[in-house]
Design an enzyme around this catalytic site. Structure first.
Site, mmCIF file in Angstrom:
data_model
loop_
_atom_site.group_PDB
_atom_site.id
_atom_site.type_symbol
_atom_site.label_atom_id
_atom_site.label_comp_id
_atom_site.label_asym_id
_atom_site.label_seq_id
_atom_site.Cartn_x
_atom_site.Cartn_y
_atom_site.Cartn_z
ATOM 1 N N ARG A 1 11.682 -6.361 5.719
ATOM 2 C CA ARG A 1 11.606 -4.967 6.160
ATOM 3 C C ARG A 1 11.930 -4.834 7.647
ATOM 4 N NH1 ARG A 1 6.082 -1.831 5.711
ATOM 5 N NH2 ARG A 1 5.726 -2.965 7.633
ATOM 6 N N LYS B 1 0.835 -1.216 0.000
ATOM 7 C CA LYS B 1 0.000 0.000 0.000
ATOM 8 C C LYS B 1 0.866 1.262 0.000
ATOM 9 C CE LYS B 1 -2.140 -1.226 3.858
ATOM 10 N NZ LYS B 1 -1.547 -2.554 4.145
ATOM 11 N N ARG C 1 10.013 -0.966 13.157
ATOM 12 C CA ARG C 1 8.584 -1.018 13.511
ATOM 13 C C ARG C 1 8.335 -2.129 14.524
ATOM 14 N NH1 ARG C 1 4.466 -0.055 8.442
ATOM 15 N NH2 ARG C 1 3.217 -1.448 9.755
ATOM 16 N N ARG D 1 -1.426 -9.631 12.775
ATOM 17 C CA ARG D 1 -1.932 -8.594 11.844
ATOM 18 C C ARG D 1 -2.681 -9.241 10.686
ATOM 19 N NH1 ARG D 1 3.666 -5.901 10.660
ATOM 20 N NH2 ARG D 1 2.607 -4.554 9.157
ATOM 21 N N ARG E 1 -10.521 0.473 7.769
ATOM 22 C CA ARG E 1 -10.066 -0.880 8.085
ATOM 23 C C ARG E 1 -11.143 -1.717 8.739
ATOM 24 N NH1 ARG E 1 -4.238 -0.095 8.383
ATOM 25 N NH2 ARG E 1 -3.256 -2.092 8.771
HETATM 26 P P1 AP5 Z 1 4.643 -1.622 1.976
HETATM 27 O O1 AP5 Z 1 4.469 -0.815 0.758
HETATM 28 O O2 AP5 Z 1 5.189 -0.979 3.189
HETATM 29 O O3 AP5 Z 1 3.287 -2.392 2.327
HETATM 30 P P2 AP5 Z 1 2.041 -1.897 3.174
HETATM 31 O O4 AP5 Z 1 0.852 -2.569 2.592
HETATM 32 O O5 AP5 Z 1 2.044 -0.436 3.296
HETATM 33 O O6 AP5 Z 1 2.424 -2.625 4.539
HETATM 34 P P3 AP5 Z 1 2.259 -2.096 6.021
HETATM 35 O O7 AP5 Z 1 3.115 -3.000 6.860
HETATM 36 O O8 AP5 Z 1 2.484 -0.651 6.142
HETATM 37 O O9 AP5 Z 1 0.748 -2.445 6.246
HETATM 38 P P4 AP5 Z 1 -0.114 -2.430 7.507
HETATM 39 O O10 AP5 Z 1 -1.477 -2.387 6.971
HETATM 40 O O11 AP5 Z 1 0.195 -3.549 8.438
HETATM 41 O O12 AP5 Z 1 0.418 -1.144 8.277
HETATM 42 P P5 AP5 Z 1 -0.222 0.256 8.667
HETATM 43 O O13 AP5 Z 1 0.898 1.178 8.820
HETATM 44 O O14 AP5 Z 1 -1.338 0.608 7.781
HETATM 45 O O15 AP5 Z 1 5.534 -2.885 1.565
HETATM 46 C C1 AP5 Z 1 5.980 -3.797 2.565
HETATM 47 C C2 AP5 Z 1 7.428 -4.192 2.244
HETATM 48 O O16 AP5 Z 1 7.444 -4.903 1.006
HETATM 49 C C3 AP5 Z 1 8.360 -2.988 2.051
HETATM 50 O O17 AP5 Z 1 9.610 -3.293 2.585
HETATM 51 C C4 AP5 Z 1 8.439 -2.824 0.520
HETATM 52 O O18 AP5 Z 1 9.660 -2.266 0.108
HETATM 53 C C5 AP5 Z 1 8.279 -4.260 0.034
HETATM 54 N N1 AP5 Z 1 7.589 -4.355 -1.244
HETATM 55 C C6 AP5 Z 1 6.546 -3.607 -1.693
HETATM 56 N N2 AP5 Z 1 6.159 -4.013 -2.914
HETATM 57 C C7 AP5 Z 1 6.957 -5.035 -3.248
HETATM 58 C C8 AP5 Z 1 7.053 -5.890 -4.404
HETATM 59 N N3 AP5 Z 1 6.222 -5.738 -5.456
HETATM 60 N N4 AP5 Z 1 7.975 -6.861 -4.410
HETATM 61 C C9 AP5 Z 1 8.815 -7.030 -3.345
HETATM 62 N N5 AP5 Z 1 8.795 -6.257 -2.233
HETATM 63 C C10 AP5 Z 1 7.873 -5.273 -2.183
HETATM 64 O O19 AP5 Z 1 -0.842 -0.069 10.094
HETATM 65 C C11 AP5 Z 1 -0.028 -0.424 11.187
HETATM 66 C C12 AP5 Z 1 -0.873 -0.579 12.423
HETATM 67 O O20 AP5 Z 1 -1.445 0.693 12.767
HETATM 68 C C13 AP5 Z 1 -2.079 -1.519 12.317
HETATM 69 O O21 AP5 Z 1 -1.737 -2.870 12.564
HETATM 70 C C14 AP5 Z 1 -2.999 -0.954 13.394
HETATM 71 O O22 AP5 Z 1 -2.586 -1.350 14.662
HETATM 72 C C15 AP5 Z 1 -2.773 0.543 13.252
HETATM 73 N N6 AP5 Z 1 -3.708 1.159 12.287
HETATM 74 C C16 AP5 Z 1 -3.373 1.795 11.127
HETATM 75 N N7 AP5 Z 1 -4.471 2.225 10.477
HETATM 76 C C17 AP5 Z 1 -5.535 1.860 11.255
HETATM 77 C C18 AP5 Z 1 -6.929 1.989 11.117
HETATM 78 N N8 AP5 Z 1 -7.479 2.581 10.052
HETATM 79 N N9 AP5 Z 1 -7.722 1.464 12.087
HETATM 80 C C19 AP5 Z 1 -7.186 0.869 13.179
HETATM 81 N N10 AP5 Z 1 -5.868 0.697 13.373
HETATM 82 C C20 AP5 Z 1 -5.042 1.194 12.421
HETATM 83 MG MG MG Z 2 2.103 0.938 4.900
#
Ligand code: AP5
Ligand code: MG
Length: 205
Positions: A143, A27, A149, A160, A104
């Site tokens: 990562r 994402k 993180r 997760r 979410r």
């Molecule tokens: P990346 O692009 O970082 O993926 P992402 O989908 O953004 O992954 P996140 O870990 O950020 O998702 P998440 O939903 O768990 O975290 P969030 O911050 O939203 O890519 C991941 C890795 O893969 C990177 O190293 C990248 O370089 C690599 N990569 C990308 N594309 C690739 C490819 N094609 N091939 C190979 N490698 C690749 O949420 C974190 C926490 O915050 C949640 O668990 C929750 O506790 C809280 N939170 C956030 N939003 C909410 C909400 N709306 N409601 C409630 N709690 C929330």
């Molecule tokens: Mg992210």
């Protein structure tokens, strides 16, 4: 016949995109490319919460209790944070908005559409990145070696993924019913995936 005011608001229509997908689905990576190409404002609730944690705010301290366990931060906290962000935002120079990691839960999706409706808009498209679980875990473990993180470790990653499957997948059904849902094959190179996303966005621009 439409008057000039409604025509001008139509011309100024901004696109509202949601990028959705499991943890590690890409994402954030794809959002960075999308905002450059389409000049959209990027709002990531995960990034906002991590900023609160880094700033050691009350919100951050509270949110970290959930994030480090792989659980979702409560809906009311997130919805208030987003509403505040919308109120503060100056979007005049942007073509619209991309939401990353929000909504979410179905409750968040309903709240988002209410907030949008008050502002005379609605979600145009939800992009759902589809990535195999083995690849998701692999990406996050790689990562985790450098990200700092608190949630990039195997135990929390598994939690997760469970939370995603039980609480976030229903959000995609919500938008499918509204005819806004687009499935994106999220495996392959970053550029290949971005081409698929661009085709989907171009259709609704
Ligand atoms: P990346 O692009 O970082 O993926 P992402 O989908 O953004 O992954 P996140 O870990 O950020 O998702 P998440 O939903 O768990 O975290 P969030 O911050 O939203 O890519 C991941 C890795 O893969 C990177 O190293 C990248 O370089 C690599 N990569 C990308 N594309 C690739 C490819 N094609 N091939 C190979 N490698 C690749 O949420 C974190 C926490 O915050 C949640 O668990 C929750 O506790 C809280 N939170 C956030 N939003 C909410 C909400 N709306 N409601 C409630 N709690 C929330
Ligand atoms: Mg992210």
């Amino acid at each position: 016949m439409e008057n000039s005011t409604s025509n001008s608001s139509l011309n100024n229509k901004k696109i509202c995109v949601i990028i959705c997908g499991a943890p590690g689905g890409g994402k954030g990576t794809q959002s960075n490319l999308i905002i450059d190409k389409y000049n959209l404002k990027h709002i990531s609730t995960g990034d906002m919460l991590r900023k609160e944690i880094a700033d050691d705010t009350e919100l951050g301290k509270n949110a970290n209790k959930y994030i480090s366990k792989g659980q979702l931060v409560p809906d009311d906290v997130i919805i208030n944070m987003i509403e505040k962000k919308f109120d503060e935002m100056d979007c005049t120079h942007k073509n619209g908005i991309i939401l990353d990691g929000f909504p979410r839960t179905v409750k968040q999706a309903e709240a988002l559409e209410e907030l949008y409706a008050k502002r005379g808009t609605a979600t145009d498209i939800l992009l759902d990145l589809q990535v195999d679980e083995e690849e998701l875990i692999n990406r996050l473990l790689i990562r985790g070696k450098t990200s700092g993180r608190s949630d990039d470790n195997l135990e929390t990653i598994k939690k997760r993924l469970d939370v995603y499957n039980s609480q976030t997948k229903p959000v995609t059904d919500f938008y499918e019913k509204l005819g806004k849902y687009v499935r994106i094959h999220g495996m392959g190179t970053v550029d290949e995936i971005f081409r698929r996303i661009s085709e989907a966005i171009d259709k609704v621009m």
